[in-house]
Structure formats: C-alpha cells, structure tokens
Design a protein around this motif. Structure first.
Motif, mmCIF file in Angstrom:
data_model
loop_
_atom_site.group_PDB
_atom_site.id
_atom_site.type_symbol
_atom_site.label_atom_id
_atom_site.label_comp_id
_atom_site.label_asym_id
_atom_site.label_seq_id
_atom_site.Cartn_x
_atom_site.Cartn_y
_atom_site.Cartn_z
ATOM 1 N N VAL A 50 1.186 6.070 -13.532
ATOM 2 C CA VAL A 50 0.550 6.953 -12.555
ATOM 3 C C VAL A 50 -0.721 6.306 -12.007
ATOM 4 O O VAL A 50 -0.952 6.283 -10.788
ATOM 5 C CB VAL A 50 0.235 8.330 -13.177
ATOM 6 N N GLY A 51 -1.546 5.759 -12.891
ATOM 7 C CA GLY A 51 -2.788 5.124 -12.454
ATOM 8 C C GLY A 51 -2.542 3.953 -11.515
ATOM 9 O O GLY A 51 -3.209 3.810 -10.492
ATOM 10 N N ILE A 52 -1.574 3.125 -11.846
ATOM 11 C CA ILE A 52 -1.272 1.952 -11.023
ATOM 12 C C ILE A 52 -0.772 2.370 -9.641
ATOM 13 O O ILE A 52 -1.173 1.805 -8.621
ATOM 14 C CB ILE A 52 -0.245 1.045 -11.734
ATOM 15 N N VAL A 53 0.108 3.364 -9.599
ATOM 16 C CA VAL A 53 0.631 3.827 -8.309
ATOM 17 C C VAL A 53 -0.509 4.268 -7.404
ATOM 18 O O VAL A 53 -0.589 3.881 -6.235
ATOM 19 C CB VAL A 53 1.661 4.970 -8.503
ATOM 20 N N PHE A 54 -1.428 5.068 -7.938
ATOM 21 C CA PHE A 54 -2.510 5.571 -7.091
ATOM 22 C C PHE A 54 -3.536 4.490 -6.758
ATOM 23 O O PHE A 54 -4.171 4.551 -5.710
ATOM 24 C CB PHE A 54 -3.149 6.817 -7.708
ATOM 25 N N LEU A 55 -3.690 3.494 -7.614
ATOM 26 C CA LEU A 55 -4.570 2.374 -7.281
ATOM 27 C C LEU A 55 -4.007 1.549 -6.125
ATOM 28 O O LEU A 55 -4.754 1.052 -5.288
ATOM 29 C CB LEU A 55 -4.761 1.457 -8.491
ATOM 30 N N GLN A 56 -2.697 1.394 -6.065
ATOM 31 C CA GLN A 56 -2.089 0.502 -5.091
ATOM 32 C C GLN A 56 -1.555 1.208 -3.846
ATOM 33 O O GLN A 56 -1.165 0.547 -2.888
ATOM 34 C CB GLN A 56 -0.965 -0.297 -5.757
ATOM 35 N N LEU A 57 -1.583 2.514 -3.811
ATOM 36 C CA LEU A 57 -0.995 3.269 -2.710
ATOM 37 C C LEU A 57 -1.659 2.992 -1.360
ATOM 38 O O LEU A 57 -0.973 2.746 -0.359
ATOM 39 C CB LEU A 57 -1.058 4.767 -3.042
ATOM 40 N N GLY A 58 -2.968 3.019 -1.306
ATOM 41 C CA GLY A 58 -3.674 2.805 -0.038
ATOM 42 C C GLY A 58 -3.435 1.419 0.536
ATOM 43 O O GLY A 58 -3.222 1.248 1.740
ATOM 44 N N HIS A 59 -3.462 0.405 -0.316
ATOM 45 C CA HIS A 59 -3.223 -0.968 0.141
ATOM 46 C C HIS A 59 -1.790 -1.133 0.624
ATOM 47 O O HIS A 59 -1.533 -1.805 1.634
ATOM 48 C CB HIS A 59 -3.526 -1.952 -0.991
ATOM 49 N N THR A 60 -0.853 -0.504 -0.071
ATOM 50 C CA THR A 60 0.551 -0.559 0.342
ATOM 51 C C THR A 60 0.711 0.011 1.743
ATOM 52 O O THR A 60 1.410 -0.564 2.580
ATOM 53 C CB THR A 60 1.433 0.230 -0.658
ATOM 54 N N LEU A 61 0.045 1.105 2.018
ATOM 55 C CA LEU A 61 0.082 1.705 3.354
ATOM 56 C C LEU A 61 -0.585 0.790 4.374
ATOM 57 O O LEU A 61 -0.062 0.569 5.464
ATOM 58 C CB LEU A 61 -0.603 3.073 3.331
ATOM 59 N N MET A 62 -1.728 0.232 4.012
ATOM 60 C CA MET A 62 -2.488 -0.610 4.933
ATOM 61 C C MET A 62 -1.684 -1.823 5.407
ATOM 62 O O MET A 62 -1.734 -2.201 6.574
ATOM 63 C CB MET A 62 -3.787 -1.084 4.274
ATOM 64 N N ILE A 63 -0.924 -2.440 4.498
ATOM 65 C CA ILE A 63 -0.179 -3.640 4.878
ATOM 66 C C ILE A 63 1.221 -3.318 5.405
ATOM 67 O O ILE A 63 2.018 -4.227 5.648
ATOM 68 C CB ILE A 63 -0.087 -4.657 3.714
ATOM 69 N N GLY A 64 1.504 -2.040 5.614
ATOM 70 C CA GLY A 64 2.772 -1.641 6.213
ATOM 71 C C GLY A 64 3.967 -1.721 5.290
ATOM 72 O O GLY A 64 5.089 -1.902 5.760
ATOM 73 N N ARG A 65 3.762 -1.571 3.992
ATOM 74 C CA ARG A 65 4.859 -1.675 3.035
ATOM 75 C C ARG A 65 5.243 -0.326 2.419
ATOM 76 O O ARG A 65 6.013 -0.285 1.476
ATOM 77 C CB ARG A 65 4.493 -2.656 1.912
ATOM 78 N N MET A 66 4.714 0.751 2.983
ATOM 79 C CA MET A 66 5.067 2.080 2.489
ATOM 80 C C MET A 66 6.510 2.371 2.893
ATOM 81 O O MET A 66 6.905 2.129 4.034
ATOM 82 C CB MET A 66 4.132 3.138 3.095
ATOM 83 N N THR A 67 7.271 2.884 1.969
ATOM 84 C CA THR A 67 8.671 3.179 2.244
ATOM 85 C C THR A 67 8.774 4.319 3.242
ATOM 86 O O THR A 67 8.160 5.368 3.076
ATOM 87 C CB THR A 67 9.392 3.582 0.939
ATOM 88 N N ARG A 68 9.540 4.066 4.305
ATOM 89 C CA ARG A 68 9.833 5.104 5.287
ATOM 90 C C ARG A 68 11.010 4.637 6.122
ATOM 91 O O ARG A 68 11.320 3.448 6.171
ATOM 92 C CB ARG A 68 8.633 5.431 6.170
ATOM 93 N N SER A 69 11.628 5.557 6.796
ATOM 94 C CA SER A 69 12.749 5.209 7.665
ATOM 95 C C SER A 69 12.195 4.894 9.044
ATOM 96 O O SER A 69 11.611 5.750 9.711
ATOM 97 C CB SER A 69 13.735 6.375 7.732
ATOM 98 N N ASP A 70 12.365 3.653 9.470
ATOM 99 C CA ASP A 70 11.796 3.203 10.741
ATOM 100 C C ASP A 70 12.796 3.169 11.889
ATOM 101 O O ASP A 70 12.460 2.735 12.984
ATOM 102 C CB ASP A 70 11.217 1.787 10.582
ATOM 103 N N MET A 71 14.015 3.600 11.643
ATOM 104 C CA MET A 71 15.043 3.457 12.657
ATOM 105 C C MET A 71 14.631 4.066 14.003
ATOM 106 O O MET A 71 14.691 3.404 15.027
ATOM 107 C CB MET A 71 16.336 4.122 12.171
ATOM 108 N N VAL A 72 14.222 5.295 13.996
ATOM 109 C CA VAL A 72 13.874 5.992 15.238
ATOM 110 C C VAL A 72 12.563 5.460 15.799
ATOM 111 O O VAL A 72 12.462 5.142 16.982
ATOM 112 C CB VAL A 72 13.800 7.516 14.996
ATOM 113 N N ILE A 73 11.553 5.357 14.948
ATOM 114 C CA ILE A 73 10.220 4.981 15.427
ATOM 115 C C ILE A 73 10.186 3.559 15.983
ATOM 116 O O ILE A 73 9.534 3.296 16.995
ATOM 117 C CB ILE A 73 9.148 5.204 14.349
ATOM 118 N N GLU A 74 10.891 2.631 15.343
ATOM 119 C CA GLU A 74 10.909 1.249 15.831
ATOM 120 C C GLU A 74 11.550 1.159 17.206
ATOM 121 O O GLU A 74 11.075 0.431 18.078
ATOM 122 C CB GLU A 74 11.623 0.326 14.831
#
Length: 168
Positions: A50-74
């Motif tokens: 849990v601690g590791i996930v929350f430590l790395q969550l913001g950076h993951t979002l910042m570098i564009g590696r957050m899991t999401r479906s990009d089909m429509v948006i791309e």
C-alpha cells in the motif's frame, strides 16, 4: 520542483521494493537453512504494498504510465484535438476529485491509528504501527490529486489557446 518531489517519492518506493526483496529472501533463507523465519515479514509486506503504491502513484501519472483506455481519447486528440483535450481535461479533473475523496476519506483512519496506537502483528511476537502507511496514503493521494490538477490545467490551456488561434 513538484516533479522533483514526485520523482523522489518514486525513487523512495523503488528503494523500498529493493528492501522488501532482501527481506523476503532473508525470510526464505531463514526458513530453509536455519528453520527460523524473519518475524513480521508477512505484515511488513502487506503494509508495504500500500505504501509503495501511494508513493509511486503521482509519478506514474506524471510520466503518462497510469493505466487507462486510450482508444477513444487518442483518436480524438489526433482528429479533433480541441475536443480530445477537453475530454482529457475532464478525465483529469475527475481523477483529481477521486484522489481528493481518497485523501479526505483517509484523514480519520490516520488520526485514529495515531490516537489508539494501531498496529499489525501479534503482541509479544512482532508488531508494526499502521500510522506511517496511512500517512503515506495521505501524502500520495494529495500529490496525485495535485498532479491531476496540473494535467487538467495543461489540457485547459491547450483548449483555450486553440480557441484563440481559431478566432484569429
């Protein structure tokens, strides 16, 4: 400055993963060779994930590696950039709202863990306080919320700048 903070949090999470690998390997060696496991390994692993996930969550979002479906948006970003940016901005704002709710919902459990001295493990064998992990949930959710707002601001600027370019 904020991106450096997110990078430092990510690096700390990576070091923590390395430390957990050492702990798990020590536990395995202790069990197999000495017949004595490292006490608290299971509890520390559970808290650490849990601690590791929350430590790395913001950076993951910042570098564009957050899991999401990009089909429509791309597709929209390529064919209709203004609409795509607007939709992506809404997505980022909703992400900020969600993380703000996580932050808000984590305040009371953190306070309670500190007040009552909540811990995991068995008294007399191994115990670890839970408040540090609950603090990391607060820090990580706040940082990720801010990163979502930064991304929403970038998207909004693109939407507004393309409107002014179209008007000229």
């Amino acid at each position: 400055m904020f991106s450096r903070l997110l990078g430092a949090m990510n690096a700390l999470g990576t070091l923590w993963i390395f430390a957990l690998m050492l702990l798990v390997n020590s536990d395995i060696v202790g069990r197999e060779i000495f017949g004595a496991p490292v006490r608290g390994t299971t509890e520390l692993l559970a808290l650490s994930i849990v601690g590791i996930v929350f430590l790395q969550l913001g950076h993951t979002l910042m570098i564009g590696r957050m899991t999401r479906s990009d089909m429509v948006i791309e597709g929209l970003l390529l064919r209709r950039p203004r609409i795509g940016r607007l939709l992506q901005g809404i997505f980022h704002l909703l992400g900020a709202v969600f993380l703000a709710l996580v932050f808000y919902g984590s305040i009371a459990p953190f306070q309670e863990a500190v007040e009552i001295g909540e811990y995991v493990g068995a008294a007399g064998d191994f115990t670890a306080p839970t408040w540090p992990i609950k603090l990391l949930i607060l820090i990580g959710s706040a940082a990720t919320c801010l990163q979502y707002l930064v991304l929403a601001g970038i998207d909004l600027r693109h939407v507004l700048s393309s409107e002014t370019e179209t008007a000229q």
